[in-house]
Design a protein around this motif. Structure first.
Motif, short mmCIF file in Angstrom:
data_model
loop_
_atom_site.label_atom_id
_atom_site.label_comp_id
_atom_site.label_asym_id
_atom_site.label_seq_id
_atom_site.Cartn_x
_atom_site.Cartn_y
_atom_site.Cartn_z
N ASN A 134 13.92 -3.35 -7.70
CA ASN A 134 14.23 -2.25 -6.88
C ASN A 134 13.17 -1.32 -7.37
O ASN A 134 12.52 -0.48 -6.61
N TYR A 137 9.55 -2.21 -6.24
CA TYR A 137 9.22 -1.83 -4.82
C TYR A 137 9.29 -0.29 -4.65
O TYR A 137 8.18 -0.12 -3.77
N ARG A 138 10.02 0.44 -5.20
CA ARG A 138 9.81 1.77 -5.12
C ARG A 138 8.47 2.28 -5.66
O ARG A 138 7.92 3.17 -4.85
N ILE A 140 5.82 0.51 -5.51
CA ILE A 140 4.85 0.26 -4.64
C ILE A 140 4.75 1.22 -3.32
O ILE A 140 3.63 1.53 -2.89
N GLU A 141 6.07 1.63 -2.85
CA GLU A 141 6.36 2.38 -1.79
C GLU A 141 5.53 3.81 -2.33
O GLU A 141 4.78 4.26 -1.48
N LEU A 142 5.69 4.22 -3.40
CA LEU A 142 5.12 5.73 -3.76
C LEU A 142 3.65 5.50 -3.82
O LEU A 142 2.95 6.50 -3.46
N GLU A 143 3.12 4.31 -4.37
CA GLU A 143 1.83 4.15 -4.33
C GLU A 143 1.02 4.17 -2.99
O GLU A 143 0.13 4.61 -2.55
N SER A 144 1.70 3.46 -2.21
CA SER A 144 1.46 3.35 -0.71
C SER A 144 1.32 4.94 -0.21
O SER A 144 0.40 5.02 0.43
N GLU A 145 2.30 5.64 -0.32
CA GLU A 145 2.56 7.00 0.29
C GLU A 145 1.28 7.89 -0.53
O GLU A 145 0.65 8.51 0.36
N GLU A 148 -1.89 6.97 1.52
CA GLU A 148 -1.91 7.39 2.71
C GLU A 148 -2.13 8.84 2.83
O GLU A 148 -2.95 9.72 3.64
#
Length: 224
Positions: A134, A137-138, A140-145, A148
């Motif tokens: 988890n 995954y978080r 990765i989400e933060l890096e993607s945000e 963007e």
């Protein structure tokens, strides 16, 4: 009293000033006389070595104590073996069976506890692995945000630069138009010329648009 012949023996340190067998003999003799092992202590043996066996050299406490303990253990084990030998075979077999059953029950208890502990450990490890997944995954989400957001900021900056360039062009056009208006107004018959140009269908629309922008720029805001 005649002195006993001493045999010096090494026990890993300095040679002893007496035969180690004397210690065992003194204790065995004391037991035969009705004394208990508790009474046949280090002090008792040391005293007998001096009084009955003529040991006059220094008797090291550590070495003598080790010999006394070894003699006690040997005599106790021999006594226990003798007691066990008196048991009838059927009693020995029954005790062995009972001990085997007891051992099995103890092993089962230990096995159950081990199984429970192992299950708890496995569950905890799985929880930790889940938490790790988890967290990854978080991340990765933060890096993607963040990526963007960075791209959006870059796009906004580029649009801002384009707007600045367009605004500069508009201002330059207004400046040129204002200069032309001032020049035409200052010339003789400038107003007539201006009106004639305004009547020209080819440039009428462009001039009107330019004049409208100039009027808007020069008119004070009513809300200020």
């Amino acid at each position: 009293m005649e002195k006993s012949k001493h045999t010096k023996s090494s026990s890993g340190g300095r040679p002893l000033s007496y035969d180690p067998d004397l210690v065992h003999n003194i204790i065995t003799k004391g037991l035969a006389e009705g004394m208990s092992l508790t009474d046949l202590s280090l002090g008792y043996v040391k005293e007998k070595l001096r009084e009955e066996h003529g040991v006059t050299d220094t008797i090291r406490k550590e070495a003598l104590e080790a010999l006394v303990k070894a003699a006690h253990a040997e005599i106790t084990e021999a006594k226990n073996q003798a007691l066990l030998a008196t048991l009838p075979n059927e009693i020995s077999a029954a005790v062995s069976t009972a001990m085997a059953a007891t051992e099995r029950e103890i092993m089962l208890v230990v096995a159950r506890q081990h199984s429970t502990s192992q299950a708890m450990a496995d569950r905890k490890c799985e929880e930790l692995r889940t938490d790790k997944r988890n967290a990854q995954y978080r991340v990765i989400e933060l890096e993607s945000e963040l990526a963007e957001e960075k791209a959006a900021r870059k796009e906004i900056a580029e649009e801002r630069e384009l707007l600045i360039e367009e605004l500069a062009k508009v201002r330059e056009g207004l400046r040129i138009a204002r200069t032309d208006m001032e020049r035409i107004s200052s010339e003789p018959a400038g107003v007539d010329r201006l009106l004639a140009e305004l009547r020209n269908p080819k440039i009428r629309d462009d001039i009107r648009a330019t004049l409208s922008e100039i009027i808007i720029q020069q008119t004070p805001s009513t809300g200020s």
